[in-house]
Design a protein around this motif. Structure first.
Motif, PDB file in Angstrom:
ATOM      1  N   ARG A  44      95.198  48.499 -71.662  1.00 11.67           N
ATOM      2  CA  ARG A  44      95.797  47.475 -70.985  1.00 11.67           C
ATOM      3  C   ARG A  44      94.802  46.344 -70.321  1.00 11.67           C
ATOM      4  O   ARG A  44      93.891  47.142 -69.818  1.00 11.67           O
ATOM      5  N   VAL A  45      95.110  45.117 -70.626  1.00 11.39           N
ATOM      6  CA  VAL A  45      94.291  43.940 -69.804  1.00 11.39           C
ATOM      7  C   VAL A  45      95.612  43.611 -68.050  1.00 11.39           C
ATOM      8  O   VAL A  45      96.211  43.681 -68.400  1.00 11.39           O
ATOM      9  N   SER A  46      94.706  44.106 -67.717  1.00  9.36           N
ATOM     10  CA  SER A  46      95.673  44.616 -65.912  1.00  9.36           C
ATOM     11  C   SER A  46      95.370  43.100 -65.573  1.00  9.36           C
ATOM     12  O   SER A  46      95.830  42.810 -64.468  1.00  9.36           O
ATOM     13  N   GLY A  47      94.416  42.127 -65.928  1.00  3.05           N
ATOM     14  CA  GLY A  47      94.462  40.853 -64.909  1.00  3.05           C
ATOM     15  C   GLY A  47      93.214  40.222 -66.413  1.00  3.05           C
ATOM     16  O   GLY A  47      92.630  41.232 -67.005  1.00  3.05           O
ATOM     17  N   LEU A  48      92.314  38.925 -65.557  1.00  2.47           N
ATOM     18  CA  LEU A  48      91.871  38.133 -66.013  1.00  2.47           C
ATOM     19  C   LEU A  48      90.916  36.991 -65.056  1.00  2.47           C
ATOM     20  O   LEU A  48      91.775  37.213 -64.187  1.00  2.47           O
ATOM     21  N   SER A  49      90.162  37.577 -64.355  1.00  2.00           N
ATOM     22  CA  SER A  49      89.048  36.343 -63.757  1.00  2.00           C
ATOM     23  C   SER A  49      88.061  36.179 -64.411  1.00  2.00           C
ATOM     24  O   SER A  49      87.575  35.821 -65.282  1.00  2.00           O
ATOM     25  N   ARG A  50      87.487  35.072 -63.168  1.00  6.00           N
ATOM     26  CA  ARG A  50      85.726  34.897 -64.252  1.00  6.00           C
ATOM     27  C   ARG A  50      85.468  34.814 -63.007  1.00  6.00           C
ATOM     28  O   ARG A  50      85.274  34.299 -61.201  1.00  6.00           O
ATOM     29  N   ARG A  51      84.242  34.571 -62.947  1.00  5.58           N
ATOM     30  CA  ARG A  51      82.677  34.785 -62.360  1.00  5.58           C
ATOM     31  C   ARG A  51      81.221  33.883 -62.429  1.00  5.58           C
ATOM     32  O   ARG A  51      81.312  33.576 -63.516  1.00  5.58           O
ATOM     33  N   GLY A  52      81.177  32.593 -62.108  1.00  6.97           N
ATOM     34  CA  GLY A  52      80.443  31.698 -62.765  1.00  6.97           C
ATOM     35  C   GLY A  52      80.937  31.192 -63.807  1.00  6.97           C
ATOM     36  O   GLY A  52      82.532  30.872 -64.295  1.00  6.97           O
ATOM     37  N   LYS A  53      80.376  31.243 -65.552  1.00  9.18           N
ATOM     38  CA  LYS A  53      80.429  30.373 -66.128  1.00  9.18           C
ATOM     39  C   LYS A  53      80.847  32.175 -67.484  1.00  9.18           C
ATOM     40  O   LYS A  53      81.168  31.693 -68.324  1.00  9.18           O
ATOM     41  N   TYR A  54      80.965  32.421 -66.999  1.00  7.20           N
ATOM     42  CA  TYR A  54      82.057  34.637 -67.513  1.00  7.20           C
ATOM     43  C   TYR A  54      83.496  34.429 -67.117  1.00  7.20           C
ATOM     44  O   TYR A  54      83.730  33.746 -66.688  1.00  7.20           O
ATOM     45  N   LEU A  55      84.243  35.038 -68.784  1.00  7.94           N
ATOM     46  CA  LEU A  55      85.489  35.235 -67.897  1.00  7.94           C
ATOM     47  C   LEU A  55      85.567  36.754 -68.148  1.00  7.94           C
ATOM     48  O   LEU A  55      84.352  37.496 -69.173  1.00  7.94           O
ATOM     49  N   LEU A  56      86.659  37.288 -66.992  1.00  8.36           N
ATOM     50  CA  LEU A  56      86.220  39.100 -66.873  1.00  8.36           C
ATOM     51  C   LEU A  56      87.302  39.327 -67.604  1.00  8.36           C
ATOM     52  O   LEU A  56      88.260  38.924 -67.200  1.00  8.36           O
ATOM     53  N   LEU A  57      88.438  40.039 -68.570  1.00  6.45           N
ATOM     54  CA  LEU A  57      89.329  41.071 -68.950  1.00  6.45           C
ATOM     55  C   LEU A  57      89.038  42.182 -68.035  1.00  6.45           C
ATOM     56  O   LEU A  57      88.703  42.835 -68.789  1.00  6.45           O
ATOM     57  N   HIS A  58      90.376  42.412 -67.142  1.00  2.00           N
ATOM     58  CA  HIS A  58      89.871  43.700 -66.093  1.00  2.00           C
ATOM     59  C   HIS A  58      90.617  44.826 -67.606  1.00  2.00           C
ATOM     60  O   HIS A  58      92.039  44.832 -67.991  1.00  2.00           O
ATOM     61  N   LEU A  59      90.602  45.914 -67.958  1.00  2.00           N
ATOM     62  CA  LEU A  59      90.563  46.965 -68.717  1.00  2.00           C
ATOM     63  C   LEU A  59      91.122  47.895 -68.261  1.00  2.00           C
ATOM     64  O   LEU A  59      90.207  48.947 -67.473  1.00  2.00           O
ATOM     65  N   ALA A  60      92.658  48.355 -68.351  1.00  2.00           N
ATOM     66  CA  ALA A  60      92.535  49.629 -67.203  1.00  2.00           C
ATOM     67  C   ALA A  60      93.507  50.746 -68.593  1.00  2.00           C
ATOM     68  O   ALA A  60      93.825  50.867 -70.010  1.00  2.00           O
ATOM     69  N   ALA A  61      93.300  51.920 -68.249  1.00  2.00           N
ATOM     70  CA  ALA A  61      94.201  53.371 -68.906  1.00  2.00           C
ATOM     71  C   ALA A  61      95.448  52.285 -69.494  1.00  2.00           C
ATOM     72  O   ALA A  61      95.827  52.737 -68.697  1.00  2.00           O
ATOM     73  N   PRO A  62      95.175  53.146 -70.556  1.00  2.00           N
ATOM     74  CA  PRO A  62      97.274  52.821 -71.123  1.00  2.00           C
ATOM     75  C   PRO A  62      98.027  53.584 -70.418  1.00  2.00           C
ATOM     76  O   PRO A  62      99.316  52.815 -69.958  1.00  2.00           O
ATOM     77  N   ASP A  63      97.922  54.745 -69.607  1.00  2.00           N
ATOM     78  CA  ASP A  63      98.810  55.290 -68.401  1.00  2.00           C
ATOM     79  C   ASP A  63      98.302  55.118 -67.272  1.00  2.00           C
ATOM     80  O   ASP A  63      98.893  55.771 -66.799  1.00  2.00           O
ATOM     81  N   ALA A  64      98.039  54.513 -67.171  1.00  2.00           N
ATOM     82  CA  ALA A  64      97.508  54.043 -65.228  1.00  2.00           C
ATOM     83  C   ALA A  64      98.314  53.431 -64.743  1.00  2.00           C
ATOM     84  O   ALA A  64      99.048  52.729 -65.865  1.00  2.00           O
ATOM     85  N   PRO A  65      98.882  53.529 -63.450  1.00  2.00           N
ATOM     86  CA  PRO A  65     100.005  52.821 -63.004  1.00  2.00           C
ATOM     87  C   PRO A  65      99.297  51.354 -62.178  1.00  2.00           C
ATOM     88  O   PRO A  65      97.864  50.915 -63.116  1.00  2.00           O
ATOM     89  N   GLU A  66     100.066  50.825 -62.458  1.00  2.00           N
ATOM     90  CA  GLU A  66      99.926  48.687 -62.251  1.00  2.00           C
ATOM     91  C   GLU A  66      98.857  49.271 -61.681  1.00  2.00           C
ATOM     92  O   GLU A  66      97.792  47.773 -61.108  1.00  2.00           O
ATOM     93  N   GLU A  67      98.988  49.734 -60.174  1.00  3.85           N
ATOM     94  CA  GLU A  67      97.998  49.608 -59.276  1.00  3.85           C
ATOM     95  C   GLU A  67      96.974  50.503 -58.836  1.00  3.85           C
ATOM     96  O   GLU A  67      95.741  49.786 -58.235  1.00  3.85           O
TER      97      GLU A  67
END
Length: 284
Positions: A44-67
């Protein structure tokens, strides 16, 4: 090449399409360029961020709680001509399928890269590991920037190294140096010069992000967003790409030279090269 404003605009545009969605599959035909993407499947894509010129998609396990913190990241570098699209095209290199649909990564010149890594582990990415502070963040401090600038060689290649500040590429280095009235080959900036450049970098980056970045030319590699939108900051360029045209400040023709193997634009009148000890050298 997409720089911080273009990558930040990309993040903002595709976040509503990906955040909270589950990645079903990532397909491509270049495993050396798009590494370990199979690890994103079912995440699950829990969020997106950026570092410099890099795009980061944060990936969580499908059954992981939102927090619960994510434990994998999909790192994306757009390269020179990479960008996301809603429709497949002749230059589509990667197809990202989620439970909401498909997003296509197009890259005419094939310099873009992706990799799925454990969260925060960037050992195979030296540029990302050694990157300086974000220009619009609180960690970018004038005193530290000035201290480093006093020891630096030619200032434009130094900015492009990503070490003093992240996300500054060819376009925004030229624009920042023009605003700060500093020659791109100047070395060992004075405290006053460094202060001018520090504020110029922050101003240029903030304005470029607000304008959606810069779109140059009309070819297939021209930067644009997944929905076809282009950036508008190119209309404010004072130096970059304006070789032979009058400086908006003084009317002198903007000069183009090669510095550190990069095309470099500056005004020889507004940005004189100061010799060590306070004297001025001839420009160029």
């Amino acid at each position: 090449m997409p720089e911080l404003p273009e990558v930040e605009t990309t993040r903002r545009k595709i976040e509503p399409l990906l955040a909270g969605r589950t990645i079903l599959n990532i397909t491509h035909d270049a495993p050396h360029r798009y590494r370990d993407t199979h690890l994103a499947q079912g995440r699950r894509v829990s969020g997106l961020s950026r570092r410099g010129k890099y795009l980061l998609l944060h990936l969580a396990a499908p059954d992981a709680p939102e927090e619960m913190p994510h434990d994998l990241e999909l790192i994306v570098h757009l390269g020179m001509t990479g960008g996301f699209r809603l429709e497949e095209g002749p230059h589509t290199r990667v197809t990202l399928t989620t439970d909401a649909g498909k997003l296509y990564f197009n890259d005419p010149r094939r310099f873009g890269k992706m990799a799925v890594v454990p969260a925060g582990e960037y050992r195979g990415m030296p540029t990302l590991t050694g990157m300086g502070p974000e220009p619009l963040g609180d960690d970018f401090r004038e005193e530290e920037f000035a201290r480093l600038a006093a020891q630096a060689g030619a200032v434009k290649p130094w900015l492009l190294s990503q070490k003093p500040v992240s996300g500054v590429g060819n376009i925004y280095a030229d624009e920042s140096l023009w605003r700060a009235r500093i020659h791109p080959a100047q070395t060992h900036l004075t405290r006053e010069e460094a202060g001018r450049l520090y504020h110029a970098v922050r101003e240029v980056m903030a304005e470029a992000v607000e304008a959606g970045g810069s779109s140059l030319g009309n070819g297939s590699g021209n930067y644009r967003q997944h929905d076809g939108d282009v950036g508008f900051f190119q209309g404010r360029h004072a130096a970059y790409g304006r070789g032979g045209q009058p400086c908006p400040r003084c009317g002198t023709d903007i000069r183009k030279v090669v510095l550190g193997q990069r095309g470099t634009h500056f005004c020889p009148e507004c940005q004189p090269l100061r010799a060590e000890g306070g004297r001025q050298k001839a420009d160029g």
